[in-house]
Design a protein around this motif. Structure first.
Motif: not given
Length: 65
Positions: A26-30, A11-16, A52-62, A4-5
């Motif tokens: 009950d509390y002021p939070q997500y 103006g700041s952003e955080q990727h979670i 915003v939920r970001m699109p999922e990308t396929p996992s890259v495998k070694a 999630y973005l």
């Protein structure tokens, strides 16, 4: 796992990385959860412009060999 973005009004952003998010009435939070419904992050609901939920990308495998 999804990602999630969170954009704040200053103006700041955080990727979670999380599988789901909900607004705690009950509390002021997500609250962000993993696929086992464990809380992995909290974000204050005041000052949040968007989540915003970001699109999922396929996992890259070694490849070894």
């Amino acid at each position: 796992m999804a990602s999630y973005l969170v954009t704040y009004t200053d103006g700041s952003e955080q990727h979670i990385p999380a599988d789901s998010v909900f607004r705690d009435v009950d509390y002021p939070q997500y609250v962000f959860h993993d696929d086992d419904h464990n809380t992995i992050a909290l974000a204050p609901s005041t000052g949040v412009l968007s989540i915003v939920r970001m699109p999922e990308t396929p996992s890259v495998k070694a490849v070894t060999g």
